[in-house]
Write a protein that holds these residues in place. Structure first.
Motif, short mmCIF file in Angstrom:
data_model
loop_
_atom_site.label_atom_id
_atom_site.label_comp_id
_atom_site.label_asym_id
_atom_site.label_seq_id
_atom_site.Cartn_x
_atom_site.Cartn_y
_atom_site.Cartn_z
N ASN A 115 0.81 -1.23 0.00
CA ASN A 115 0.00 0.00 0.00
C ASN A 115 0.84 1.27 0.00
OD1 ASN A 115 -2.39 -1.49 0.04
ND2 ASN A 115 -2.48 -1.51 2.29
N ASP A 116 2.14 1.14 0.26
CA ASP A 116 3.03 2.31 0.26
C ASP A 116 3.74 2.49 -1.08
OD1 ASP A 116 2.45 2.90 2.96
OD2 ASP A 116 3.93 1.43 3.64
N ALA A 117 3.28 1.78 -2.10
CA ALA A 117 3.95 1.83 -3.41
C ALA A 117 3.94 3.23 -4.00
CB ALA A 117 3.31 0.83 -4.37
N ALA A 118 2.85 3.95 -3.87
CA ALA A 118 2.77 5.28 -4.46
C ALA A 118 3.83 6.21 -3.88
CB ALA A 118 1.38 5.87 -4.25
N ALA A 119 4.02 6.14 -2.56
CA ALA A 119 5.04 6.98 -1.92
C ALA A 119 6.44 6.58 -2.38
CB ALA A 119 4.93 6.85 -0.40
N ALA A 120 6.65 5.27 -2.59
CA ALA A 120 7.95 4.79 -3.07
C ALA A 120 8.21 5.31 -4.48
CB ALA A 120 7.99 3.27 -3.04
N TRP A 121 7.21 5.26 -5.34
CA TRP A 121 7.37 5.76 -6.70
C TRP A 121 7.67 7.26 -6.71
CZ3 TRP A 121 8.71 3.07 -10.55
CH2 TRP A 121 8.25 1.77 -10.74
N GLN A 122 7.02 7.98 -5.82
CA GLN A 122 7.24 9.42 -5.78
C GLN A 122 8.69 9.74 -5.42
OE1 GLN A 122 4.38 11.45 -3.36
NE2 GLN A 122 5.04 13.49 -3.99
N LYS A 123 9.25 8.97 -4.47
CA LYS A 123 10.66 9.15 -4.11
C LYS A 123 11.58 8.74 -5.25
CE LYS A 123 10.13 8.48 0.91
NZ LYS A 123 10.48 7.58 2.05
N LEU A 124 11.27 7.58 -5.86
CA LEU A 124 12.12 7.06 -6.92
C LEU A 124 12.12 7.97 -8.14
CD1 LEU A 124 13.97 4.80 -7.96
CD2 LEU A 124 11.90 3.58 -8.73
N SER A 125 11.03 8.68 -8.36
CA SER A 125 10.92 9.53 -9.54
C SER A 125 12.04 10.56 -9.61
CB SER A 125 9.56 10.24 -9.57
OG SER A 125 9.45 11.16 -8.50
N LYS A 126 12.58 10.94 -8.46
CA LYS A 126 13.66 11.93 -8.43
C LYS A 126 14.97 11.36 -8.99
CE LYS A 126 11.77 14.37 -4.39
NZ LYS A 126 10.51 13.61 -4.38
N ARG A 127 15.05 10.02 -9.06
CA ARG A 127 16.25 9.38 -9.59
C ARG A 127 16.09 8.94 -11.04
NH1 ARG A 127 19.36 5.36 -5.57
NH2 ARG A 127 21.08 6.26 -6.79
N VAL A 128 14.88 9.04 -11.57
CA VAL A 128 14.60 8.54 -12.92
C VAL A 128 15.00 9.59 -13.95
CG1 VAL A 128 12.80 7.80 -14.52
CG2 VAL A 128 12.76 7.01 -12.14
N LEU A 129 15.97 9.23 -14.78
CA LEU A 129 16.38 10.15 -15.86
C LEU A 129 15.29 10.27 -16.90
CD1 LEU A 129 18.66 11.80 -17.27
CD2 LEU A 129 19.26 9.68 -18.47
N ASN A 182 -5.63 -6.05 -11.25
CA ASN A 182 -5.11 -4.83 -10.64
C ASN A 182 -4.23 -3.98 -11.54
OD1 ASN A 182 -5.86 -5.08 -7.59
ND2 ASN A 182 -5.06 -7.10 -8.13
N ARG A 183 -3.86 -4.47 -12.71
CA ARG A 183 -2.88 -3.78 -13.54
C ARG A 183 -3.27 -2.34 -13.85
NH1 ARG A 183 -0.97 -4.11 -19.41
NH2 ARG A 183 -2.78 -5.42 -19.87
N ALA A 184 -4.51 -2.12 -14.27
CA ALA A 184 -4.94 -0.76 -14.63
C ALA A 184 -4.85 0.19 -13.44
CB ALA A 184 -6.36 -0.80 -15.18
N ALA A 185 -5.30 -0.26 -12.28
CA ALA A 185 -5.28 0.59 -11.09
C ALA A 185 -3.84 0.87 -10.65
CB ALA A 185 -6.05 -0.07 -9.95
N TRP A 186 -2.97 -0.15 -10.73
CA TRP A 186 -1.58 0.05 -10.31
C TRP A 186 -0.82 0.95 -11.28
CZ3 TRP A 186 -0.49 -5.79 -8.85
CH2 TRP A 186 -1.14 -6.06 -7.65
N ILE A 187 -1.18 0.89 -12.55
CA ILE A 187 -0.56 1.80 -13.52
C ILE A 187 -1.03 3.23 -13.27
CG2 ILE A 187 -0.54 2.47 -15.97
CD1 ILE A 187 -0.33 -0.50 -16.67
N ASP A 188 -2.31 3.40 -12.97
CA ASP A 188 -2.81 4.74 -12.64
C ASP A 188 -2.09 5.29 -11.41
OD1 ASP A 188 -4.56 4.74 -14.75
OD2 ASP A 188 -6.32 4.16 -13.56
N GLU A 189 -1.87 4.43 -10.43
CA GLU A 189 -1.13 4.84 -9.23
C GLU A 189 0.28 5.27 -9.58
OE1 GLU A 189 -0.91 2.69 -5.01
OE2 GLU A 189 0.38 1.65 -6.46
#
Length: 336
Positions: A184-198, A322-329
């Protein structure tokens, strides 16, 4: 996917690629797949020659950018698809693929197949497998991340190139890997990781090309990717980081279309896929692990690869639900 595309990333295209017609062939089989599989440095040309020698047919390839793009193309073409075989989906996509009504049960004995989690299916047959990994340039990074948590929370100055889960099976694999670890914390993890994504690329080929050209010191790829560099380039510069939480497993599959022009020939190809003539080309041309439990020689470099202590793999039905919802997230988190 793929891992066969290392030599000329900028040259790959999504145009159909047709094999040279087999001499005297009066029957043909078209296979849809991803473009790196059929590149001149990939397994496709060798598999084509070996299969044509057995079938007396003309094997034709049609390539698209990546595995999810392959499914998207099938959905657009529907029953008008000209292929007999689709090769390059993975277990994360097979429920959606079956839901199209375009595939038919293969009816073959798959006892020769041996993949992790003992995956088997009446419609799709595995042809290789591997684990996703963060591959890094050891000349640019002295201390690579040792966990997904370290990757997510690491130095934003050290960039990574990833793939889009809407078009790429590796991109979808990373999405599921993050969800497996963070829940359930995946969205927060993606938000942090986005700063490292070129950047986020449509497919694996573009991402790996940016990495090897020095645009970023890390890329989402496979634990087997360093074997290419060790075997072909004679260098240990590029390595896969071993993550303490575990790695997400990918099992790539092929299936027969219900409207295949020649179903007997399509089944013949699926059966051939489980033999040495096909499987021997996987380790050092597609740079993945062979799926058949036959005597396939692996170069010594494969003994030096990361061997994950834990594998993640969602059930196909759970991914489909869940794929569509997780991609939206993912989209929402990456855009913040």
């Amino acid at each position: 996917m793929r891992k066969s595309w290392f030599l000329a990333a900028a040259l790959a295209t999504a145009l159909p690629l047709a094999a040279n017609p087999a001499a005297g062939a009066d029957k043909s089989l078209t296979v849809y797949t991803y473009e790196s599989f059929i590149a001149e440095w990939g397994p496709g040309p060798k598999i084509e020659a070996a299969f044509e020698a057995e079938c007396g047919c003309d094997l034709k390839w049609v390539g698209v950018a990546d595995g999810v793009a392959l499914l998207n193309r099938l959905k657009l073409e529907g029953a008008k698809a000209e292929a007999g075989i689709v090769l390059g989906l993975d277990t994360n996509l097979i429920t959606d693929a079956k839901a199209t009504g375009l595939f038919e049960v293969h009816g073959l004995d798959t006892a020769a197949i041996s993949v992790p989690r003992d995956f088997s299916d009446d419609t799709f047959i595995p042809y290789d497998y591997g684990h996703f990994a963060v591959v890094y340039d050891s000349e640019a990074i002295e201390t690579p991340p040792t966990s997904l948590k370290q990757l997510v929370e690491g130095d934003p100055a050290q960039k990574i190139v990833i793939q889009d889960p809407r078009t790429s099976t590796p991109g979808l694999g990373l999405l599921l890997w993050v969800k497996s670890v963070y829940g359930n914390d995946a969205a927060a993890a993606w938000q942090k990781l986005s700063k490292r994504v070129l950047t986020v690329t449509p497919g694996w080929s573009e991402a790996y090309g940016l990495f090897t050209s020095g645009e970023a010191p890390m890329v989402l790829s496979y634990t087997t990717s360093p074997a290419y560099h060790m075997v072909v380039e004679k260098t240990g510069r590029y390595q896969a980081a071993e993550f303490s939480e575990g790695h997400y497993l990918q099992i790539e599959v092929a299936g027969m279309l219900a409207n295949a022009p020649d179903k007997d020939l399509a089944r013949e190809f699926l059966a051939f896929m489980m033999t040495p003539g096909f499987q021997n080309e996987i380790p050092t041309n597609n740079w993945m692990m062979p799926a058949a439990a036959i005597d396939v020689a692996l170069p010594e470099a494969f003994s030096k690869l990361v061997s994950p202590a834990k594998s993640f793999l969602y059930a196909p039905d759970e991914v489909a639900a869940n794929r569509a919802a997780w991609i939206d997230e993912w989209l929402a988190a990456m855009s913040r």
